[in-house]
Design an enzyme around this catalytic site. Structure first.
Site, short mmCIF file in Angstrom:
data_model
loop_
_atom_site.label_atom_id
_atom_site.label_comp_id
_atom_site.label_asym_id
_atom_site.label_seq_id
_atom_site.Cartn_x
_atom_site.Cartn_y
_atom_site.Cartn_z
N GLY A 593 -7.63 -8.62 0.83
CA GLY A 593 -6.67 -9.28 1.70
C GLY A 593 -5.30 -9.21 1.07
N GLU A 594 -4.38 -9.91 1.72
CA GLU A 594 -3.01 -9.84 1.23
C GLU A 594 -2.83 -10.57 -0.09
OE1 GLU A 594 -2.32 -11.13 4.89
OE2 GLU A 594 -1.38 -9.30 5.64
N ASP A 706 -11.09 0.73 -15.39
CA ASP A 706 -10.09 1.24 -14.44
C ASP A 706 -8.70 0.98 -14.99
OD1 ASP A 706 -9.07 2.48 -12.23
OD2 ASP A 706 -9.36 0.78 -10.87
#
Ligand code: AMP
Length: 944
Positions: A593-594, A706
């Site tokens: 989401g944002e 990552d």
């Protein structure tokens, strides 16, 4: 009324020579009259008295209308003093007819009657005068006409009183009413409601003296089943109803009712539809609600005999909003079920629940429970049908743990045992044991080592001698749900060289009893890892790979140890109330989401700028858990160069992760935006920070997997912090993630070959990624391996090619990168080494002066090395424009470089000499020239 036209028998006085009856033809008909014409005689006093006139008992005022003719005195030769042209009207009241007993003295004068017109001889001008006789009160009265010397003929006397006629006003009936007189100008009249209308107060109205009704006061309203129409109450038509006394019209029957007959006061519900007792008769009829939906039992706390039931409201509420729920608990052993009774607690209640969840506690272990949730509404009582959903839950209750006791100890090991108090037969259970040194070394945060065990026994080796350790144990249900922890207990190892006396006895006894004493976590974790493909592995030398390598303290706990990640998040992150968070602006988009910038203002703490990661609506429970797992991981870290978790919102619908706010955002973008603006010293300083963060993660036994500039955040002090710890992130989130043949998703350009080849993710593979981050930083966010394909990258790496030094990269820094990219992972530096090397470089900035060889030819062509159509550039300006360096046009022309041929001759120093100083710009121009020279050049990389 008294009218002319017949012999009236009126009394005259005097009997002779007074009023006489006469006859006269008027318009062809013969009219009687009383006349007198003694105009030539003095002192006339002639009376004409009517017969007794019965008075209407309520008529106190009567009107006397006279028709008469008066002869003009001038038409006689009479003395004008004697001749009169008026006469008088008298009245006298009496309770009975007094016959001929006439006494003038009893009469009172009512009026003098004067004609409007007088008639000459032969003329007959009829006058009409009306006089009022007021204040009558006795049974009847007489009227009398006194002549005092006029020539007059009375043709008619009409005596009448006025009435207000019978009327209906506002559904009230009023009777005909005699108008009042002077003493009662407005006569109040009581009425009554028309039929089928009622009123609390009696209707009233007033009758004026003129016989007019005024000021009706009526509250009459039609009864149920009737409506007002044309001053009457009429029955409701069929299909309509009226339930109350009101002035409203009948209404059509509401939804789900049967059509009504005439005059309906209500409409009966159709079959299967009802009205609640408290519903008004006018309400629609509602059906029964359907069953609650999606009933689930959340077993997060099952191990302590508690679960939460939740469900969604029925799909069909029957059109009602008063839905409540009743939960029935049944305990089942085999097929036999019986009510749970008082033993089991339901919070907040088992009936009349307005919410769609209930917490069930004090459940017994090993029993099957059936929970039936019924949706009820105000109409449920009228039907035997039940709208229920049921769920069966077998409770693998893990029981309560007794205290641990020491079975054996040595200077380096402790053997502990505990047991479970089950209320009934024990269940196969696993245990989670946590331990740490009691003493906190150098004030550092001490982290628990976590072991998952299959037995209620453990031997922990590799401990320090004479040291106190703290232990906690927790039972896990077969589904992996954790129960509550036992109390923390302390046990110490023996001093160096000592051995417990009872070891052989106890071990002998234990083994003799067929119990395996020390099954440590290895097997379990491996099994678990296989199940959760994206569960992170520890580093290659992870503390749990064999019992003797147990390396405690500062260890990150994989939230997947907890089958219910909600437990993990609560353990490692503090809950923030959403009202303490203000979102200000969207600053990014995460997988879930944002991401917002915002303010956190917790009570008694000062306002802090924060980043707020949100979970978009429509998430699945799995997504929510994955989302929050990042917080479970981040919450375990506390380091200057690791993004700090402020807390989480988990108890509200919109889950959020709140972290410190990093003003300059992601590092890759920051560098691209500041291409050439920063010195090597600054860049190396940033790298040092990232390395320190990575060393901390290594110390916590956490492998990032990552590490890339896009996952580093930069604050306003240009401090870099490692971020992005989601469990599924590498697989799902990172746009660089690429599926490998083994099925995993890996950011190829950043990942060490062994991790790509066989998913060997270790701290050493993180070091490789760090080397790539170093390159990204020194090349101001350039994409590693430019536009080579992933396949080409893997091939080049396998063939021992490595990225070339970025332009202006200090040689020492490039050397370190190359070390990070050694094929043999054991030869790569460790993060501790990297931090010290970078520290050294920063301490002696001169060491950064030696620049690594930069061979622009190894770089692939920039996209715009020729005009957009592929044709060569026609001017220097056009070329500079194409690489967005036209600010240097003037530098080129001043230096006399006006043709592309001249440009192609330029070397790096030439470019610098004409005034291009910023390294990034120098690089761009130099690359472009090289590209122009060799349109076909492809990437070649340095072999190491
Ligand atoms: P993420 O989901 O962590 O990849 O975040 C998406 C984007 O949000 C990042 O690339 C940043 O631009 C921004 N962002 C995330 N966390 C922060 C933070 N703590 N401070 C500033 N920006 C952030």
């Amino acid at each position: 009324m008294v009218a002319s036209g017949a012999e009236l028998g009126w009394l005259t006085s005097p009997v002779e020579h007074g009023w006489e009856i006469g006859q006269r033809a008027v318009n062809g008909s013969l009219l009687y009259n009383y006349y007198i014409c003694n105009v030539e005689e003095r002192e006339q006093d002639n009376w004409l008295r009517t017969t007794f006139i019965q008075r209407h008992p309520t008529a106190s005022r009567v009107f006397v209308e006279l028709r008469f003719v008066v002869r003009d005195c001038n038409s006689f030769n009479a003395d004008s003093l004697i001749c009169k042209e008026t006469f008088n009207l008298y009245a006298s009241e009496a309770d009975a007819d007094i016959g001929t007993a006439f006494r003038k003295g009893l009469f009172r004068k009512v009026a003098t009657i004067a004609p409007d017109e007088i008639s000459s001889l032969g003329e007959m001008k009829m006058n009409i005068e009306t006089k009022v006789v007021d204040n009558l009160s006795r049974k009847g009265f007489y009227l009398a006409f006194q002549d005092i010397g006029a020539c007059v003929a009375i043709y008619s006397v009409r005596v009448y009183y006025k009435t207000c006629p019978a009327t209906v006003k506002s559904l009230a009936e009023f009777p005909e009413t005699v108008a009042g007189g002077e003493n009662q100008a407005l006569r109040e009249v009581a009425g009554s409601c028309v039929s089928n209308a009622v009123s609390e107060d009696q209707p009233r109205i007033y009758c004026t003296t003129d016989g007019e009704w005024v000021v009706p006061v009526s509250q009459c309203q039609c009864r149920p089943g009737f409506e007002a129409m044309n001053d009457a109450c009429q029955e409701c038509q069929s299909g309509f109803f009226k339930s109350s006394v009101s002035s409203e019209a009948c209404k059509p029957c509401p939804k789900n009712t049967q059509p009504s007959g005439h005059g309906a006061t209500s409409c009966t519900c159709k079959d299967g539809f009802y009205r609640a007792t408290e519903d008004p008769k006018t309400a629609v009829c509602s059906g029964l609600p359907s069953a609650p939906q999606s009933l689930v039992a959340t077993t997060a706390q099952m191990s302590i005999g508690r679960l939460q039931l939740s469900w969604r409201p029925p799909a069909d509420t029957g059109g009602r909003s008063d839905i409540t729920y009743t939960v029935v608990c049944e305990r089942c052993e085999g097929r036999a079920c019986q009510p749970c009774g008082e033993k089991v607690r339901l919070d907040p209640s088992n009936t009349d629940l307005k919410e769609t969840r209930v917490t069930v506690s004090e459940l017994e272990p090993l029993l099957n429970y059936t929970f039936t949730v019924e949706a009820r509404s105000g109409v449920s009582q009228f039907s035997n049908k039940r709208a229920t959903s049921s769920i069966n839950t077998a409770l693998h209750y893990t029981g309560r743990l007794t205290a641990m006791h020491l079975v054996d100890s040595s200077s380096t090991s402790l053997s502990l045992q505990w047991s479970v108090s089950h209320r009934s037969k024990p269940v196969a259970t696993r245990y989670e044991l946590m331990y740490r040194k009691k003493e906190i070394a150098n004030g550092k945060v001490t982290t628990y080592t976590v072991l998952v065990l299959e037995k209620n026994l453990v031997q922990i080796s590799d401990l320090s001698p004479s040291t106190v350790y703290l232990f906690k144990v927790q039972a896990l249900s077969p589904e992996g749900n954790p129960g509550s922890y036992s109390l923390e207990q302390e046990f110490s190892t023996l001093p160096q060289g000592e051995q417990s006396e009872n070891v052989s006895v106890i071990l002998g006894a234990a083994i003799g009893g067929g119990v395996m004493l020390f099954i440590v976590v290895v097997v379990l974790l491996l099994r678990k890892r296989r199940r959760n493909s994206h569960t992170r592995q520890g580093p290659e030398d992870a503390y749990f790979s064999s019992p003797d390598q147990l390396k405690p303290l500062k260890t990150y706990v994989d939230p997947h140890t907890y089958e219910d990640p909600n437990t993990a998040v609560l353990k490692f992150a503090s809950e923030i109330h959403p009202s303490h968070i203000t979102k200000q602006k969207v600053i990014g988009a995460g997988e879930f989401g944002e991401v917002y910038r915002g303010i956190l203002k917790a009570p008694s703490r000062k306002e802090t700028a924060v980043a707020i990661k949100t979970l978009k609506p429509g998430y699945t429970e799995k997504q929510r858990q994955d989302f929050l797992s990042e917080a479970s991981i981040m919450g375990q870290f506390s380091h200057q160069n690791i993004i700090r978790l402020e807390g989480v919102v988990t108890k509200f619908k919109h889950a959020m992760i709140v972290t410190e706010y990093m003003e300059n955002g992601a590092l890759d973008k920051y560098l691209k935006d500041h291409d050439g603006d920063m010195s090597s010293f600054q860049l190396v300083g940033m790298l040092r920070g990232i390395a320190a963060g990575m060393k901390y993660l290594l110390d916590m036994s956490y492998v990032h997997r990552d590490l890339a500039a896009r996952n580093i955040l930069v604050n306003s002090n240009l401090e870099c912090k490692v971020s992005d710890f989601g469990l599924s992130r590498v697989l799902e989130d990172d746009p660089e993630g690429t599926y490998t043949t083994s099925g995993g998703k890996i950011p190829i350009r950043w990942t060490a070959p062994e991790a790509i080849a066989y998913r060997k993710f270790t701290s050493a593979s993180d070091v490789w990624s760090f080397g790539i981050v170093m390159w990204e930083v020194m090349a101001f966010g350039e994409r590693p391996y430019w536009d080579m394909s992933n396949h080409e990258v893997m091939k080049a790496i396998n063939e021992a090619f490595r990225l070339p030094a970025p332009m202006d990269c200090p040689s020492a820094v490039y050397q370190l990168m190359l070390q990070c990219w050694l094929q043999d992972r054991s030869k790569r530096p460790r993060f501790g080494d990297i931090v010290s090397i970078l520290d050294k470089l920063l301490k002696s900035p001169d060491s950064l002066k030696a620049i690594a060889d930069f061979d622009p030819r190894v770089s692939i062509r920039l996209p715009s090395t020729s005009g957009s159509d592929g044709s060569p550039f026609r001017s220097v300006a056009e070329w500079l424009e194409s690489i967005k360096m036209n600010q240097y046009s003037e530098n080129f022309s001043i230096a006399g470089i006006v043709s592309m041929e001249q440009v192609l001759q330029m070397k790096s120093e030439d470019i610098r000499n004409i005034g291009v100083r910023l390294p990034g710009h120098l690089k761009r121009i130099a690359y472009s020239i090289l590209g122009l020279k060799d349109q076909t050049s492809t990437l070649s990389v340095f072999a190491v």
